[in-house]
Design a protein around this motif. Structure first.
Motif, PDB file in Angstrom:
ATOM      1  N   ASN A 297      -2.145  -1.611  -4.834  1.00 46.70           N
ATOM      2  CA  ASN A 297      -0.866  -2.485  -4.501  1.00 46.70           C
ATOM      3  C   ASN A 297      -1.415  -4.038  -4.117  1.00 46.70           C
ATOM      4  OD1 ASN A 297       1.185  -0.347  -4.517  1.00 46.70           O
ATOM      5  ND2 ASN A 297      -0.087   0.831  -3.195  1.00 46.70           N
ATOM      6  N   SER A 512      -5.167   2.076  -1.488  1.00 48.44           N
ATOM      7  CA  SER A 512      -3.675   2.047  -1.697  1.00 48.44           C
ATOM      8  C   SER A 512      -3.055   1.080  -0.675  1.00 48.44           C
ATOM      9  CB  SER A 512      -3.055   3.506  -1.384  1.00 48.44           C
ATOM     10  OG  SER A 512      -3.463   3.881  -0.075  1.00 48.44           O
ATOM     11  N   ASN A 514      -1.309  -2.046   1.093  1.00 46.82           N
ATOM     12  CA  ASN A 514      -0.540  -3.619   0.481  1.00 46.82           C
ATOM     13  C   ASN A 514      -1.504  -4.569   0.717  1.00 46.82           C
ATOM     14  OD1 ASN A 514       1.862  -1.835  -0.287  1.00 46.82           O
ATOM     15  ND2 ASN A 514       2.144  -1.909   1.642  1.00 46.82           N
ATOM     16  N   ASP A 562       5.583   1.726   2.608  1.00 42.45           N
ATOM     17  CA  ASP A 562       6.128   1.926   1.498  1.00 42.45           C
ATOM     18  C   ASP A 562       7.529   1.590   1.200  1.00 42.45           C
ATOM     19  OD1 ASP A 562       4.324   4.019   1.440  1.00 42.45           O
ATOM     20  OD2 ASP A 562       5.256   5.684   1.687  1.00 42.45           O
ATOM     21  N   ASN A 577      12.803   2.048  -0.607  1.00 40.95           N
ATOM     22  CA  ASN A 577      11.347   2.617  -0.752  1.00 40.95           C
ATOM     23  C   ASN A 577      10.955   2.379  -2.130  1.00 40.95           C
ATOM     24  OD1 ASN A 577       8.907   4.793  -1.066  1.00 40.95           O
ATOM     25  ND2 ASN A 577       9.935   6.023   0.459  1.00 40.95           N
ATOM     26  N   LYS A 579       7.727   2.622  -3.403  1.00 45.37           N
ATOM     27  CA  LYS A 579       6.683   3.678  -4.063  1.00 45.37           C
ATOM     28  C   LYS A 579       7.430   4.927  -4.463  1.00 45.37           C
ATOM     29  CE  LYS A 579       2.823   1.955  -1.064  1.00 45.37           C
ATOM     30  NZ  LYS A 579       1.774   2.327  -0.251  1.00 45.37           N
ATOM     31  N   ASN A 580       8.545   5.256  -4.085  1.00 41.63           N
ATOM     32  CA  ASN A 580       9.221   6.355  -4.584  1.00 41.63           C
ATOM     33  C   ASN A 580      10.310   5.846  -5.631  1.00 41.63           C
ATOM     34  OD1 ASN A 580       7.697   7.970  -3.224  1.00 41.63           O
ATOM     35  ND2 ASN A 580       9.066   8.144  -1.372  1.00 41.63           N
ATOM     36  N   GLU A 582      10.532   2.932  -7.773  1.00 40.02           N
ATOM     37  CA  GLU A 582       9.869   1.734  -8.404  1.00 40.02           C
ATOM     38  C   GLU A 582      11.078   0.811  -9.130  1.00 40.02           C
ATOM     39  OE1 GLU A 582       5.516   2.936  -9.920  1.00 40.02           O
ATOM     40  OE2 GLU A 582       7.319   3.339 -11.430  1.00 40.02           O
TER      41      GLU A 582
END
Length: 623
Positions: A297, A512, A514, A562, A577, A579-580, A582
């Motif tokens: 990320n 992972s 950021n 996230d 969110n 990451k869930n 996109e």
């Protein structure tokens, strides 16, 4: 009086013709950039008329006077002919600035401003690049000629009527109408009767934050930035005491031993957006990732090459409409990696294969404190000028390796590649050698990856190699990504960031966290066990903090864990969110107000701290 009214009608008819041409330009802008927008709304196009009216009114204020001023001189044939030609010429010039963004938007992700149109920092390259762009985008000048012809034909002429001589009463009426209509044009220019004139940031009121470029027009953005040196203001959200409890950029590196005195090589890769990796175009970089600490990320702190250098080397993000290097704060004192490393006994240097002075990097190197700058003028080696930007990556990287072998260790150095920049020229001898990929840039990406491979092959044979930390980071993402997830306001900033130390097998794995360009400086210092007290708007990769901040289209974009928040400087516009989700389809602003409030509190403090330190020239600490 009838002729005067005919002149009034003529002006507003011409005004409407220009407005219609602006709508054509908006549809053309969308057509050429349709891949950048997942969805658009009618409200966005409708809102665009508001900004079109404003730009057209300001541009034509002088013509309003020339059409509406009382007096019979206006009806002379030569006056009318000159007025029409001037009206056509001035408006056409502004209309054609939209054509710049038909293609340039793909690279910047925003409408062009005055500084971008005038190519500040690219004076040496502009001649060769202009010819190259005209050849590559030949259809734009052709389209411009057609539009210019139709525009001229559509401009109506004055239809005079025979009338008796005017009286004093008619003159008074004409004067009254003149003031009334001139005031009307002025009000249209400022965007209405609201407290403040229409601003670029107001585009978010007409659609999602991804659609601002559709709502805006390039003339409006130029007018709002022409002749202006950006001056920041403190939003004063918090008192100084409360501000520092939320976000304090003063950082002290926590070292765990003696400084390692490793050399440091930072490679800033032109346009190596995250979407170009692991898709067959970058076999060497893909293999190096497996031997490195790779941040899945990773994010850029800007959309332009000129933003990447202060972000990466001085931990100062690009949170203004102008890049720091070309802003009125360009000579602010900074205490970044060049000075810190120099204070710790390092020899420092910056390499860029383009023309000396390109992107104002040489100027920034002086401010940042580098010992030496190496550009196209300093290059020694086989003839390798690409005809546009500078020296091809392969040969310049080989020159870079030779120079490093001459430096006294430890050294700190940075190289900025150029070959994967538009017009994506690769050496003739390699034509057909690399895969074309599925976007214009990817063949040159593959060539630059090959140049990197050759550099590492040469460097690995040098005595300084195993005592070196390599940091590889892209300057910004590429244009025209194919995957939808790279078209969002999160995806537009995803870049590769990796740390490679050939002598440290533990610095390996996919992380992972950021991580952003402004995190490079504190991360390097902590990794090398260098004690430093500094101003940094980032954090070390070893820190528990997990945030990213960047700025685009007058919106602050903030990532924490996230979640992603869009903030316009006064209020939050969206919470996702990422990451869930996109594609950023599900706005959580109303369903998760607690998270939104928490993130808004931080970004307010971050922006206030940034603005105040830039204004007060406090990017360094008093000793």
């Amino acid at each position: 009086m009838q002729n005067y009214l005919q002149s009034v009608k003529l002006f507003f008819k011409r005004f409407l013709v220009v407005l219609f041409v602006y709508q054509i330009c908006r549809f053309l802008f969308y057509f050429f950039n349709r891949n950048a927008f997942e969805s658009i709304s009618f409200k966005g196009f409708l809102g665009g008329i508001h900004f079109d009216l404003s730009a057209i009114a300001y541009i034509n204020l002088i013509f309003a006077v020339m059409h509406l001023l009382p007096g019979n001189f206006k009806y002379r044939p030569n006056y009318q002919k000159g007025l029409k030609i001037a009206f056509f010429t001035v408006n056409l010039i502004f209309i054609l600035t939209n054509f710049v963004d038909f293609e340039y938007y793909k690279f910047t992700g925003r409408r062009s401003t005055f500084g971008m149109i005038t190519a500040t920092g690219m004076e040496n390259e502009i001649g060769g690049l202009l010819f190259s762009f005209l050849v590559e985008f030949w259809y734009l000048p052709l389209l411009a000629i057609v539009l210019a012809f139709l525009f001229w034909k559509a401009i109506p002429n004055l239809k005079m009527v025979t009338e008796t001589s005017s009286s004093k009463l008619q003159s008074l009426k004409q004067s009254g109408l003149f003031l009334l209509f001139l005031a009307t044009v002025f009000v249209i220019g400022r965007g209405g009767f609201q407290k403040k004139p229409l601003k670029i940031v107001d585009a978010v009121n007409y659609g999602s934050i991804n659609q601002s470029a559709i709502v805006l027009n390039t003339p409006f953005c130029i007018l709002k930035t022409i002749g202006k040196k950006e001056t920041l203001e403190s939003p004063k959200f918090y008192s100084e005491k409360e501000l520092n409890t939320i976000f304090n950029p003063i950082t002290v590196t926590k070292t765990s031993g003696k400084p390692t005195k490793k050399n440091v090589v930072i490679l800033i890769l032109e346009s190596f957006g995250r979407e170009n990796l692991q898709c067959g175009q970058t076999p060497f970089l893909d293999s190096l990732i497996e031997k490195s600490m790779f941040f899945e990320n990773g994010f850029a702190n800007g959309k332009l090459s000129i933003d990447a250098v202060p972000s990466t080397l001085s931990s100062v993000p690009s949170l203004m409409n102008n890049s720091l290097i070309t802003s009125s704060y360009a000579i602010n004192e900074v205490y970044g990696l060049p000075k810190i490393m120099k204070d710790n006994g390092y020899q420092t240097s910056f390499f860029h294969g383009a023309f000396n002075g390109s992107q104002n990097f040489d100027q920034y190197c002086k401010v940042a404190g580098f010992d030496a700058y190496y550009g196209k003028d300093q290059y020694e080696g086989p003839e390798s000028f690409d005809g546009r930007w500078g020296i091809f990556d392969e040969e310049f990287l080989q020159y870079f390796s030779r120079k490093l072998s001459q430096f006294k260790q430890p050294f700190f150095t940075t190289l900025f590649t150029i070959s994967s920049h538009n017009p994506y020229i690769i050496p003739e001898k390699y034509k057909g050698k690399f895969p074309k990929g599925n976007t214009k840039i990817q063949e040159s990406i593959a060539y630059s990856d090959f140049a990197l491979k050759r550099f590492f092959e040469t460097a690995s044979k040098q005595d300084w190699y195993k005592n070196t930390l390599f940091v590889i980071v892209a300057d910004h993402t590429s244009s025209e990504p194919k995957q939808a997830k790279f078209k969002t306001n999160v995806g537009k900033f995803r870049i590769p960031i990796l740390f490679f130390d050939p002598s440290n097998p533990t610095l390996v794995g996919k992380n992972s966290k950021n991580l952003q360009q402004i995190d490079v400086m504190p991360s390097i210092l902590e990794y090398l066990n260098i004690d430093a007290k500094m101003v940094t708007f980032g954090k070390s990769y070893q820190s528990d903090k997990d945030f990213v901040v960047y700025y685009l289209d007058n919106i602050y974009h903030y990532i924490s864990g996230d979640f992603y928040l869009a903030f316009d400087g006064k209020k939050s516009l969206g919470l996702y969110n990422f990451k869930n989700d996109e594609l950023l389809k599900n706005n959580l602003l109303k369903t998760n107000p607690a998270k939104a409030a928490e993130m808004e509190r931080f970004i307010k403090a971050y922006v206030q701290s940034f603005n105040e330190r830039i204004i007060k020239n406090e990017l360094t600490l008093k000793k």
